[in-house]
Motif scaffolding. Structure first.
Motif, PDB file in Angstrom:
ATOM      1  N   UNK A 433       4.976  -3.851  -1.798  1.00  0.00           N
ATOM      2  CA  UNK A 433       4.004  -4.698  -1.115  1.00  0.00           C
ATOM      3  C   UNK A 433       2.606  -4.204  -1.475  1.00  0.00           C
ATOM      4  N   UNK A 434       1.582  -5.046  -1.299  1.00  0.00           N
ATOM      5  CA  UNK A 434       0.209  -4.609  -1.639  1.00  0.00           C
ATOM      6  C   UNK A 434      -0.355  -3.679  -0.571  1.00  0.00           C
ATOM      7  N   UNK A 435       0.221  -2.460  -0.486  1.00  0.00           N
ATOM      8  CA  UNK A 435      -0.194  -1.498   0.537  1.00  0.00           C
ATOM      9  C   UNK A 435      -1.646  -1.102   0.351  1.00  0.00           C
ATOM     10  N   UNK A 436      -1.931  -0.592  -0.825  1.00  0.00           N
ATOM     11  CA  UNK A 436      -3.278  -0.157  -1.163  1.00  0.00           C
ATOM     12  C   UNK A 436      -3.574  -0.625  -2.577  1.00  0.00           C
ATOM     13  N   UNK A 440      -0.823  -0.671  -8.283  1.00  0.00           N
ATOM     14  CA  UNK A 440      -0.593  -2.053  -8.708  1.00  0.00           C
ATOM     15  C   UNK A 440       0.554  -2.633  -7.886  1.00  0.00           C
ATOM     16  N   UNK A 441       0.367  -3.844  -7.406  1.00  0.00           N
ATOM     17  CA  UNK A 441       1.381  -4.508  -6.589  1.00  0.00           C
ATOM     18  C   UNK A 441       2.394  -5.180  -7.510  1.00  0.00           C
ATOM     19  N   UNK A 639       3.068 -10.639 -16.044  1.00  0.00           N
ATOM     20  CA  UNK A 639       2.458 -11.037 -17.313  1.00  0.00           C
ATOM     21  C   UNK A 639       1.044 -10.488 -17.431  1.00  0.00           C
ATOM     22  N   UNK A 640       0.241 -10.637 -16.375  1.00  0.00           N
ATOM     23  CA  UNK A 640      -1.149 -10.170 -16.422  1.00  0.00           C
ATOM     24  C   UNK A 640      -1.220  -8.656 -16.595  1.00  0.00           C
ATOM     25  N   UNK A 641      -0.361  -7.920 -15.890  1.00  0.00           N
ATOM     26  CA  UNK A 641      -0.355  -6.458 -16.036  1.00  0.00           C
ATOM     27  C   UNK A 641      -0.031  -6.054 -17.475  1.00  0.00           C
ATOM     28  N   UNK A 796      -3.107 -16.910  -2.784  1.00  0.00           N
ATOM     29  CA  UNK A 796      -1.694 -16.566  -2.768  1.00  0.00           C
ATOM     30  C   UNK A 796      -1.296 -15.464  -3.731  1.00  0.00           C
ATOM     31  N   UNK A 797      -2.288 -14.836  -4.390  1.00  0.00           N
ATOM     32  CA  UNK A 797      -1.975 -13.797  -5.381  1.00  0.00           C
ATOM     33  C   UNK A 797      -3.057 -12.719  -5.308  1.00  0.00           C
ATOM     34  N   UNK A 798      -2.921 -11.803  -4.326  1.00  0.00           N
ATOM     35  CA  UNK A 798      -3.985 -10.824  -4.083  1.00  0.00           C
ATOM     36  C   UNK A 798      -4.124  -9.830  -5.225  1.00  0.00           C
ATOM     37  N   UNK A 799      -3.111  -9.703  -6.080  1.00  0.00           N
ATOM     38  CA  UNK A 799      -3.164  -8.731  -7.173  1.00  0.00           C
ATOM     39  C   UNK A 799      -4.116  -9.152  -8.284  1.00  0.00           C
ATOM     40  N   UNK A 800      -4.456 -10.435  -8.356  1.00  0.00           N
ATOM     41  CA  UNK A 800      -5.245 -10.954  -9.472  1.00  0.00           C
ATOM     42  C   UNK A 800      -6.521 -11.616  -8.981  1.00  0.00           C
TER      43      UNK A 800
END
Length: 805
Positions: A433-436, A440-441, A639-641, A796-800
Motif C-alpha cells: 500500500x502507499x504507506x510512505x 515505491x507503491x 510500466x512507468x517504474x 486514482x493513481x497516487x504513485x504517478x
C-alpha cells in the motif's frame, strides 16, 4: 605420496587412508618399514639429539642432485609400502580366521617393539608430512615463477603501493591467510602465490591495479568493453500459459498463485488492451528481469506454504502472483527463481561459499526479490551485490524508511533493526500500500466487476448479514475484549465467519457465529457479495481482504487505535524498519477510500459502535474499487517504474544557488529565481522560464512547501492535496529554496540527518542534506520545519504525477 611425473619433476601429494580399528597392525607394519628406510638412508639425514626433530632436512639440500636421489629412494619405498597397505586393507571383509591371524601377528610384533618406538615412528611420520608440505610449496612457487616468466614477468610479484588502490596491500595479506577458505578463489586461478593474489584482486575484484605484464585479452568480461545488445521492444501479452509453466509446482503456495493467475487472466488481457491503446503504441524497452521469491525458498524455511490451506496469511502470495503477471503481460523477458540453486544458476555465481564476486555484466536489467532474497543474494554474490544492487527492487510489505535503510546512520542513531540497512535508494523498496512515498507503491489487484455483476450484487444484498475478517481462530480470542462489540453486532446482524478448523468448531468462535470454515476464493467472493458488512478485529494489518470486500459491495468497519500502533508500542511492528504510526487496522482504506465504504470507530465505546452498526444497515453503497488496484492501474504503474526509474545512473548534482539560464526574450542569458509563487496556492513551483533538468517525476509537477514543527513532509503535502516526492529533494536542497521561502537563516550548515533540508525558527538555523540516501518524506522533528518537495498526482493513481505516464 611422493611420485615422479613423466618430465622428471618431483611432485608431492598426500594420501589419506582410512583404517578401521583392527588395522592398527597394518599401520604398524608401514611405519616399521619406514623406520628401516630411515636407517638405510642414514648419513643423509641428521638426528643429533632426542629433543631435535628426528627427521630434519636442510632447505638448501632440496634443490640439489643428491636430494633428488634421496627423494627417488623414498618414493620407491613408499610405493611398495602403500601397495602392501592397500592389499592388507582389503582384508576388512575376509573371514574371522584371517582377522584372528592378523591380530596374533600384530601382538607378536608388538612384543618385540622397544619402549617409545611407536611415538618415535609417529614423530618421524609427522616430519615426513611437514617435509612433503614444504616441498609442495617450493615446487608450486617454482611453477608460478615459471608461468610468470612465460607471461612476461621476470620474478616474484611485488605488492603495489598505489594511492588509487589503498586497500590492495591489506587485501593481499588477507588472501595469504584465507585464500583456502572458499573454493571460488581456486576456481579463479588463485594458487597461494602473491602473483595469483594480485591477478585475482585486480581482475576479478577491484582492489589492486591491473598488472602490466598480463595479457589484457585474458581479462574477465567485466573489464572488456562489450557491445551493447540492441534494444528490443516490449509487446503486451494476453496468453498466460508460458507464465503458468514458469511458476512451477510442488507447493501449495505455488498452486494458490497459479489458481489466482488463471482466475484473473481475462481481466489482465482486457487491461493490457486498454493500456496499449492509452500509450498509443509508444516504444517500451523490453527488460531482462529476474524474479526471486525468497520467502518461498526452502533455505528461508518457507513457513507460508504449509499454512495456505490452514488459514495462514495469503497477502504476500497475492502480491507476488500479481507482480509476476504484470511483468509478463507488459512483455518483459522473465526468469523466475524459487530456490537458491536456481538463483545461483541464473546469476552465474561461481562455486563456493559466495566470497567471490560475479565477473562480467549482470545478466538482468532488474531483479525483484524480498528481504529473504536480499540476504541470500548477499551470501552468494559477495562483493557483486554492492556493484549490482542498483538493479534490485525489494518487495517490502510494510515499507522501509530512509533512516533505517542507511546502515551507518541507523547504527549510530538507534534505527538499526533486523531488516533494512541495505543502503539502497529508498524508492527501490516497493510496498503493498502507499504507506510512505519514500518507497515505491507496487500494490496488487482486486477482482473488478462489470456493470451486470454490480447490479446483481445490489439486488441480492442481505441487509443484516456481516462477515468477520479473520481466518485464524487466535484472532477471535474473547479475552482481548471482543465479546462486548460482538454481542452488539449479534443483536442487529447475522454473523458469519470463515475460520479454519480441522475436526470441530474452534472454541474461540462464539456459538452464534455461522462458521463456513476456510473457503476457496470463489466461494468467499460469493459470501461477500451477499453480505452488507465486513468487520475487522484490528488484525491482520493492511491485508488485501478489505479491498476485496469493498469491491463486492460491503461496507468495511474497522477499529480506531488510541494511541496509534507503531514499533514503539506494539509487538507486531517492533523490529520493522519504519516509525510509521498506524491509526487503524487498514490506514489506506481509512485515508484513501473513507465513508461511506469505510467506517473507522472506537470499538471500546459501545455507544459509538452501536450507532455505527445502525448507520451501516441503512446505508446503501455500490461496489467500489480504487483504480490503482485494478489490473490496468497496476500495469500502468509498473510500466512507468520500469521505463523511468533508473537507480544505476549517477545522481543529479544539487542545483546551485545561482543558475544562469536562457531568458524568454532575445535569447540572452539572465539570472533569476528557480522557484516562483503559484496562483491560488501557498506552494512554490519550478520557474517556467528555467530549462528543467532531466528528472522523473518531471519538475513541472513540483510544489515546494514548508511543514509545521513536528510535521513530516508526508503530512504537510497531504494537507495541501499533494504527495511528497523524494526524487525531487535534489532540486530544493539549496539556499535559493530557503531564500524564496523567506526563511531567516543566520547559519546554513550541510549535515547528515534524515529531517534535512529543514530550519529552526527559534534558533534561525538552517540545514541542508549532505547524504542523498537520507532524503526522507517521513522524517519529522518538534524543533524544525521541513522543506518539502510535493507533487500533483493522477486521479486514482497516487504513485504517478499527472505528466508521469
Amino acid at each position: 605420496m611422493i611420485t615422479r611425473s613423466t618430465d622428471g619433476k618431483i611432485m608431492v601429494r598426500r594420501c589419506l587412508v582410512t583404517f578401521k580399528p583392527f588395522r592398527i597392525f597394518v599401520v604398524g607394519i608401514g611405519f616399521f618399514s619406514l623406520c628401516f628406510l630411515m636407517t638405510s638412508l642414514g648419513g643423509q639425514f641428521s638426528a643429533k639429539r632426542l629433543g631435535d626433530s628426528p627427521f630434519t632436512i636442510r632447505t638448501e639440500v632440496l634443490g640439489g642432485v643428491e636430494s633428488r636421489g634421496v627423494l627417488r629412494k623414498i618414493s620407491d619405498m613408499l610405493e611398495v609400502i602403500l601397495k602392501r597397505m592397500d592389499s592388507l586393507s582389503k582384508l576388512d571383509n575376509t573371514s574371522s580366521t584371517d582377522a584372528r591371524r592378523l591380530d596374533e601377528l600384530s601382538s607378536a610384533i608388538n612384543r618385540f617393539q622397544p619402549d617409545g618406538l611407536v611415538e618415535r615412528i609417529q614423530a618421524i611420520a609427522q616430519n615426513v608430512s611437514n617435509m612433503a608440505t614444504r616441498v609442495e610449496q617450493i615446487l608450486q612457487n617454482s611453477m608460478v615463477q615459471g608461468r610468470a616468466v612465460r607471461d612476461g614477468t621476470s620474478s616474484q610479484c611485488e605488492i603495489p603501493r598505489d594511492p588509487r588502490f589503498p586497500e590492495c596491500p591489506g587485501k593481499v595479506d588477507w588472501m595469504r591467510a584465507r585464500w583456502t577458505s572458499d573454493p571460488c578463489y581456486a576456481f579463479y586461478g588463485v594458487d597461494g602465490s602473491d602473483c595469483s593474489f594480485l591477478v585475482y584482486l585486480s581482475e576479478v575484484e577491484w582492489f589492486c591495479p591491473p598488472m602490466s605484464w598480463r595479457n589484457q585479452s585474458s581479462l574477465p568480461t567485466q573489464y572488456v568493453l562489450q557491445p551493447k545488445a540492441p534494444k528490443r521492444q516490449a509487446a503486451f501479452r494476453t496468453d498466460l500459459s508460458v507464465l503458468l509453466d514458469q511458476v512451477g509446482a510442488g507447493k501449495e503456495s505455488l498452486s494458490f498463485m497459479k489458481r489466482r493467475i488463471r482466475r484473473l487472466a481475462q481481466q489482465w488481457a482486457t487491461a493490457a488492451n486498454r493500456l496499449d491503446a492509452k500509450l498509443e503504441q509508444r516504444w517500451r524497452d523490453q527488460k531482462k528481469i529476474l524474479v526471486h521469491v525468497g520467502f518461498l525458498t526452502e533455505e528461508s524455511g518457507d513457513v507460508f506454504s504449509p499454512k495456505v490451506l490452514k488459514g495462514g496469511p495469503l497477502g504476500e502470495m497475492v502480491q507476488w502472483a500479481d507482480i509476476l503477471t504484470a511483468l509478463h503481460v507488459l512483455g518483459h523477458n522473465l526468469k523466475i527463481s524459487m530456490s537458491v540453486k536456481e538463483l545461483q544458476g541464473f546469476l552465474g555465481v561461481p562455486p563456493g561459499r559466495g566470497s567471490c564476486p560475479l565477473t562480467g555484466p549482470l545478466p538482468f536489467d532488474l531483479i525483484y526479490t524480498d528481504y529473504h532474497g536480499m540476504q541470500q543474494m548477499k551470501q552468494h554474490m559477495g562483493l557483486s551485490l554492492r556493484k549490482h544492487k542498483c538493479h534490485i527492487r525489494v518487495i517490502d510489505t510494510f515499507g522501509t524508511e530512509p533512516a533505517y535503510n542507511h546502515e551507518e546512520y541507523a547504527t549510530l542513531h538507534g534505527y538499526r533493526t533486523n531488516w533494512g540497512y541495505w543502503n539502497l535508494n529508498a524508492r527501490q523498496y516497493m510496498t503493498m500500500f502507499p504507506h510512505t512515498p519514500d518507497n515505491s507503491f507496487m500494490g496488487f489487484v482486486s477482482e473488478e466487476l462489470n456493470e451486470t455483476e454490480k447490479r446483481s450484487i445490489q439486488q441480492n444484498k442481505v441487509n443484516n448479514m456481516a462477515v468477520v475478517y479473520g481466518k485464524e481462530a487466535s484472532m477471535w480470542k474473547l479475552q482481548q475484549g471482543k465479546d462486548g462489540f460482538l454481542q452488539i453486532l449479534h443483536k442487529y446482524m447475522e454473523v458469519h465467519g470463515t475460520v479454519y478448523y480441522e475436526t470441530q468448531r474452534p472454541p474461540e468462535v462464539p456459538a452464534f457465529v455461522k462458521n463456513h470454515g476456510l473457503l476457496p476464493q470463489h466461494e468467499l467472493q460469493q459470501l461477500l457479495r451477499k453480505a452488507k458488512l465486513f468487520i475487522g478485529f484490528g488484525f491482520p494489518y493492511e491485508g488485501p481482504a478489505p479491498l476485496e470486500a469493498i469491491a463486492n459491495g460491503c461496507i468495511f468497519l474497522q477499529p480506531k487505535f488510541h494511541p496509534p500502533h507503531s514499533s514503539l508500542n506494539h509487538e507486531f511492528f517492533r523490529g520493522k524498519p519504519t516509525s510509521r504510526e498506524v491509526s487503524s487496522q487498514h490506514p489506506y482504506a481509512e485515508q484513501y477510500i473513507g465513508r461511506p465504504h469505510v467506517m473507522t470507530v472506537d470499538y471500546n465505546n459501545s455507544q459509538e459502535f452501536d450507532s455505527a452498526i445502525r448507520e451501516i444497515m441503512r446505508t446503501k453503497v455500490e461496489p467500489y474499487l480504487p483504480y490503482e488496484y485494478t489490473c490496468e492501474g497496476m500495469l500502468e504503474r509498473v510500466h512507468a517504474y520500469i521505463q523511468h526509474q533508473d537507480f544505476c545512473a549517477l545522481e543529479p548534482p544539487f542545483i546551485p544557488a545561482n543558475l544562469s539560464r536562457q531568458g524568454s526574450a532575445g535569447g540572452g542569458r539572465i539570472t533569476g529565481p528557480l522557484f516562483v509563487h503559484l496562483r491560488n496556492s501557498t506552494a512554490l513551483g519550478w520557474a517556467s522560464n528555467v530549462t528543467a533538468p532531466p528528472a522523473w517525476p518531471p519538475l513541472s509537477s513540483l510544489r515546494l512547501l514548508v511543514s509545521q514543527e513536528g510535521q513530516s513532509c508526508v503530512e504537510a503535502c497531504y494537507s495541501d492535496g499533494f504527495i511528497c516526492e523524494p526524487a525531487l529533494f535534489h532540486f530544493i536542497n539549496n539556499k535559493e529554496a530557503l531564500r524564496r521561502l523567506e526563511v531567516q537563516c543566520d547559519v546554513v550548515d550541510s549535515e547528515i540527518n534524515h529531517i534535512l533540508p529543514a530550519f529552526s525558527v527559534l534558533r534561525r538555523e538552517c540545514g541542508l542534506q549532505r547524504e542523498p540516501l537520507l532524503f526522507s518524506c517521513a522524517g519529522h522533528s518538534p524543533k524544525y520545519r521541513r522543506l518539502c518537495p510535493c507533487r500533483d498526482f493522477r486521479r486514482g493513481q497516487v504513485a504517478l504525477c499527472r505528466d508521469c505516464l
